[in-house]
Design a protein around this motif. Structure first.
Motif, PDB file in Angstrom:
ATOM      1  N   GLY A   1       0.827  -1.203   0.000  1.00 48.27           N
ATOM      2  CA  GLY A   1       0.000   0.000   0.000  1.00 48.27           C
ATOM      3  C   GLY A   1       0.861   1.253   0.000  1.00 48.27           C
ATOM      4  O   GLY A   1       2.050   1.214   0.321  1.00 48.27           O
ATOM      5  N   PRO A   2       0.250   2.383  -0.370  1.00 40.54           N
ATOM      6  CA  PRO A   2       0.986   3.650  -0.338  1.00 40.54           C
ATOM      7  C   PRO A   2       1.207   4.127   1.098  1.00 40.54           C
ATOM      8  O   PRO A   2       0.369   3.903   1.970  1.00 40.54           O
ATOM      9  CB  PRO A   2       0.035   4.607  -1.071  1.00 40.54           C
ATOM     10  CG  PRO A   2      -1.321   4.027  -0.861  1.00 40.54           C
ATOM     11  CD  PRO A   2      -1.137   2.538  -0.825  1.00 40.54           C
ATOM     12  N   ILE A   3       2.347   4.773   1.324  1.00 45.16           N
ATOM     13  CA  ILE A   3       2.587   5.447   2.606  1.00 45.16           C
ATOM     14  C   ILE A   3       1.900   6.805   2.491  1.00 45.16           C
ATOM     15  O   ILE A   3       2.273   7.625   1.649  1.00 45.16           O
ATOM     16  CB  ILE A   3       4.096   5.615   2.879  1.00 45.16           C
ATOM     17  CG1 ILE A   3       4.789   4.248   2.869  1.00 45.16           C
ATOM     18  CG2 ILE A   3       4.329   6.351   4.187  1.00 45.16           C
ATOM     19  CD1 ILE A   3       6.314   4.316   2.990  1.00 45.16           C
ATOM     20  N   PHE A   4       0.869   7.004   3.300  1.00 41.48           N
ATOM     21  CA  PHE A   4       0.050   8.212   3.148  1.00 41.48           C
ATOM     22  C   PHE A   4       0.905   9.439   3.480  1.00 41.48           C
ATOM     23  O   PHE A   4       1.585   9.483   4.490  1.00 41.48           O
ATOM     24  CB  PHE A   4      -1.179   8.148   4.051  1.00 41.48           C
ATOM     25  CG  PHE A   4      -2.229   9.138   3.659  1.00 41.48           C
ATOM     26  CD1 PHE A   4      -3.087   8.875   2.601  1.00 41.48           C
ATOM     27  CD2 PHE A   4      -2.338  10.349   4.325  1.00 41.48           C
ATOM     28  CE1 PHE A   4      -4.051   9.790   2.224  1.00 41.48           C
ATOM     29  CE2 PHE A   4      -3.299  11.274   3.945  1.00 41.48           C
ATOM     30  CZ  PHE A   4      -4.160  11.001   2.903  1.00 41.48           C
ATOM     31  N   GLY A   5       0.838  10.434   2.586  1.00 44.87           N
ATOM     32  CA  GLY A   5       1.625  11.646   2.795  1.00 44.87           C
ATOM     33  C   GLY A   5       2.987  11.582   2.137  1.00 44.87           C
ATOM     34  O   GLY A   5       3.701  12.577   2.058  1.00 44.87           O
ATOM     35  N   ASN A   6       3.333  10.394   1.633  1.00 44.48           N
ATOM     36  CA  ASN A   6       4.666  10.193   1.060  1.00 44.48           C
ATOM     37  C   ASN A   6       4.642  10.072  -0.463  1.00 44.48           C
ATOM     38  O   ASN A   6       5.682  10.040  -1.096  1.00 44.48           O
ATOM     39  CB  ASN A   6       5.234   8.892   1.637  1.00 44.48           C
ATOM     40  CG  ASN A   6       6.652   9.042   2.102  1.00 44.48           C
ATOM     41  OD1 ASN A   6       7.093  10.148   2.353  1.00 44.48           O
ATOM     42  ND2 ASN A   6       7.355   7.927   2.196  1.00 44.48           N
TER      43      ASN A   6
ATOM     44  N   SER B   1      -2.706  -0.385   4.219  1.00 44.61           N
ATOM     45  CA  SER B   1      -2.206   0.991   4.481  1.00 44.61           C
ATOM     46  C   SER B   1      -2.814   1.673   5.704  1.00 44.61           C
ATOM     47  O   SER B   1      -2.464   2.827   5.989  1.00 44.61           O
ATOM     48  CB  SER B   1      -2.403   1.916   3.261  1.00 44.61           C
ATOM     49  OG  SER B   1      -1.420   1.700   2.289  1.00 44.61           O
ATOM     50  N   CYS B   2      -3.714   1.000   6.413  1.00 42.67           N
ATOM     51  CA  CYS B   2      -4.428   1.670   7.520  1.00 42.67           C
ATOM     52  C   CYS B   2      -3.699   1.611   8.851  1.00 42.67           C
ATOM     53  O   CYS B   2      -4.195   2.120   9.858  1.00 42.67           O
ATOM     54  CB  CYS B   2      -5.825   1.079   7.685  1.00 42.67           C
ATOM     55  SG  CYS B   2      -6.923   1.576   6.348  1.00 42.67           S
ATOM     56  N   GLY B   3      -2.525   0.989   8.886  1.00 41.15           N
ATOM     57  CA  GLY B   3      -1.758   0.924  10.129  1.00 41.15           C
ATOM     58  C   GLY B   3      -0.565   1.858  10.044  1.00 41.15           C
ATOM     59  O   GLY B   3      -0.712   3.078   9.959  1.00 41.15           O
ATOM     60  N   VAL B   4       0.626   1.271  10.005  1.00 43.84           N
ATOM     61  CA  VAL B   4       1.879   2.030   9.948  1.00 43.84           C
ATOM     62  C   VAL B   4       1.884   3.036   8.788  1.00 43.84           C
ATOM     63  O   VAL B   4       2.435   4.134   8.915  1.00 43.84           O
ATOM     64  CB  VAL B   4       3.069   1.047   9.756  1.00 43.84           C
ATOM     65  CG1 VAL B   4       4.383   1.788   9.601  1.00 43.84           C
ATOM     66  CG2 VAL B   4       3.143   0.087  10.918  1.00 43.84           C
ATOM     67  N   TYR B   5       1.265   2.693   7.677  1.00 40.56           N
ATOM     68  CA  TYR B   5       1.319   3.556   6.493  1.00 40.56           C
ATOM     69  C   TYR B   5       0.336   4.729   6.547  1.00 40.56           C
ATOM     70  O   TYR B   5       0.326   5.582   5.661  1.00 40.56           O
ATOM     71  CB  TYR B   5       1.138   2.730   5.207  1.00 40.56           C
ATOM     72  CG  TYR B   5       2.399   1.972   4.788  1.00 40.56           C
ATOM     73  CD1 TYR B   5       3.582   2.045   5.519  1.00 40.56           C
ATOM     74  CD2 TYR B   5       2.400   1.179   3.634  1.00 40.56           C
ATOM     75  CE1 TYR B   5       4.730   1.346   5.130  1.00 40.56           C
ATOM     76  CE2 TYR B   5       3.552   0.489   3.234  1.00 40.56           C
ATOM     77  CZ  TYR B   5       4.704   0.577   3.991  1.00 40.56           C
ATOM     78  OH  TYR B   5       5.837  -0.101   3.583  1.00 40.56           O
ATOM     79  N   GLY B   6      -0.493   4.785   7.584  1.00 38.82           N
ATOM     80  CA  GLY B   6      -1.202   6.020   7.945  1.00 38.82           C
ATOM     81  C   GLY B   6      -2.335   6.496   7.054  1.00 38.82           C
ATOM     82  O   GLY B   6      -2.721   7.676   7.129  1.00 38.82           O
ATOM     83  N   TYR B   7      -2.899   5.642   6.225  1.00 41.69           N
ATOM     84  CA  TYR B   7      -3.993   6.092   5.350  1.00 41.69           C
ATOM     85  C   TYR B   7      -5.236   6.338   6.216  1.00 41.69           C
ATOM     86  O   TYR B   7      -5.581   5.498   7.053  1.00 41.69           O
ATOM     87  CB  TYR B   7      -4.320   5.015   4.310  1.00 41.69           C
ATOM     88  CG  TYR B   7      -4.838   5.563   2.994  1.00 41.69           C
ATOM     89  CD1 TYR B   7      -4.055   5.513   1.848  1.00 41.69           C
ATOM     90  CD2 TYR B   7      -6.097   6.156   2.906  1.00 41.69           C
ATOM     91  CE1 TYR B   7      -4.515   6.015   0.640  1.00 41.69           C
ATOM     92  CE2 TYR B   7      -6.561   6.659   1.700  1.00 41.69           C
ATOM     93  CZ  TYR B   7      -5.766   6.581   0.571  1.00 41.69           C
ATOM     94  OH  TYR B   7      -6.226   7.084  -0.623  1.00 41.69           O
ATOM     95  N   PRO B   8      -5.949   7.458   6.042  1.00 39.35           N
ATOM     96  CA  PRO B   8      -7.187   7.665   6.802  1.00 39.35           C
ATOM     97  C   PRO B   8      -8.147   6.495   6.572  1.00 39.35           C
ATOM     98  O   PRO B   8      -8.409   6.102   5.431  1.00 39.35           O
ATOM     99  CB  PRO B   8      -7.736   8.973   6.227  1.00 39.35           C
ATOM    100  CG  PRO B   8      -6.532   9.675   5.665  1.00 39.35           C
ATOM    101  CD  PRO B   8      -5.631   8.577   5.149  1.00 39.35           C
ATOM    102  N   LYS B   9      -8.647   5.929   7.687  1.00 38.68           N
ATOM    103  CA  LYS B   9      -9.323   4.631   7.597  1.00 38.68           C
ATOM    104  C   LYS B   9     -10.590   4.660   6.752  1.00 38.68           C
ATOM    105  O   LYS B   9     -10.838   3.754   5.952  1.00 38.68           O
ATOM    106  CB  LYS B   9      -9.640   4.132   9.003  1.00 38.68           C
ATOM    107  CG  LYS B   9      -8.394   3.736   9.771  1.00 38.68           C
ATOM    108  CD  LYS B   9      -8.707   3.390  11.208  1.00 38.68           C
ATOM    109  CE  LYS B   9      -7.407   3.105  11.945  1.00 38.68           C
ATOM    110  NZ  LYS B   9      -7.515   3.257  13.382  1.00 38.68           N
TER     111      LYS B   9
END
Ligand code: AR6
Length: 208
Positions: free
Chosen positions: A114-119, A154-162
């Motif tokens: 998954g994408p790293i959110f914000g990255n 992506s909803c854990g460490v990768y920080g995507y808004p759930k």
């Protein structure tokens, strides 16, 4: 039923099951959708999807749990059989690779990143690709995978808004053109993400 919005919108063939920990629906594409709270590594079906990283040799979160449950042969298989780029990348963000399930009940693991959110730019497109590529790779196994289970990529460490992430997840499954898959499950770890998911509304316009 308390969790009625999702079922109102997508359960065109009727809701089949409703409890506090599991909801199931029939999507307009004919695939059963199950949303449940629990541990993905315990899934008793053909395939689970791992929220991996690009190196694909294990990590924390659900990835760590899957590697522990599958056993050390999983890491060994990835080292031996999944080609790595010069920088050690085995699976690029948005792509998917398949391995055996080894000690899991599931016969296969599909690893997606998954994408790293914000990255990254366009995280929604990359997250959509994770689900699309995973479903297509499952269908390419010529009927060996009929039941598949996802975590909240992506909803854990990768920080995507759930909520945004689960909307993408459910919409992409609803749009999937079924070949062999009969059941798509989401096995979600926490009560918060489970409640978010069952209260989501799949946009009817996206279902056509
Ligand atoms: N079953 C189901 N869901 C789980 C489980 C489990 N056993 N364990 C955790 N979750 P994350 P990401 C949930 O961080 O955000 C790893 O280090 C968790 O609560 O596992 O895609 C990889 O190696 C959350 O809702 O994945 C990567 O480096 C969801 O799974 C990075 O984390 C995803 O959380 C990937 O980050």
């Amino acid at each position: 039923c308390f969790f009625s919005r999702l079922s109102d919108n997508i359960s065109l063939n009727g809701k089949r099951h409703c409890s506090n920990l599991e909801q199931s629906y029939v999507m307009p594409n004919g695939v059963n959708l199950i949303v449940k709270q629990g541990d993905l590594t315990k899934f008793e079906g053909d395939c689970i999807v791992n929220a991996a990283n690009e190196v694909m040799l294990g990590g924390g979160g659900v990835d760590g749990a899957i590697h522990r449950a599958a056993g050390p042969q999983l890491r060994e298989f990835c080292l031996q059989h999944v080609a790595a780029s010069s920088s050690g990348v085995r699976c690029r963000t948005g792509e998917a690779k398949i391995t055996p399930g080894f000690n899991l009940k599931a016969s296969y693991i599909i690893h997606t990143v998954g994408p790293i959110f914000g990255n990254v730019q366009s995280p929604h497109l990359l997250l959509t690709s994770c689900y699309k590529n995973s479903l297509n790779l499952a269908e390419e196994q010529n009927g060996k995978i009929k039941t598949i289970a996802f975590p909240a990529i992506s909803c854990g460490v990768y920080g995507y808004p759930k909520e945004a992430a689960m909307e993408i997840a459910l919409d992409t499954c609803a749009q999937h053109k079924k070949r062999f898959l009969t059941h798509i499950s989401f096995v979600l770890f926490g009560s918060d993400i489970y409640a978010i998911s069952v209260n989501l509304q799949i946009a009817p316009a996206r279902l056509s």
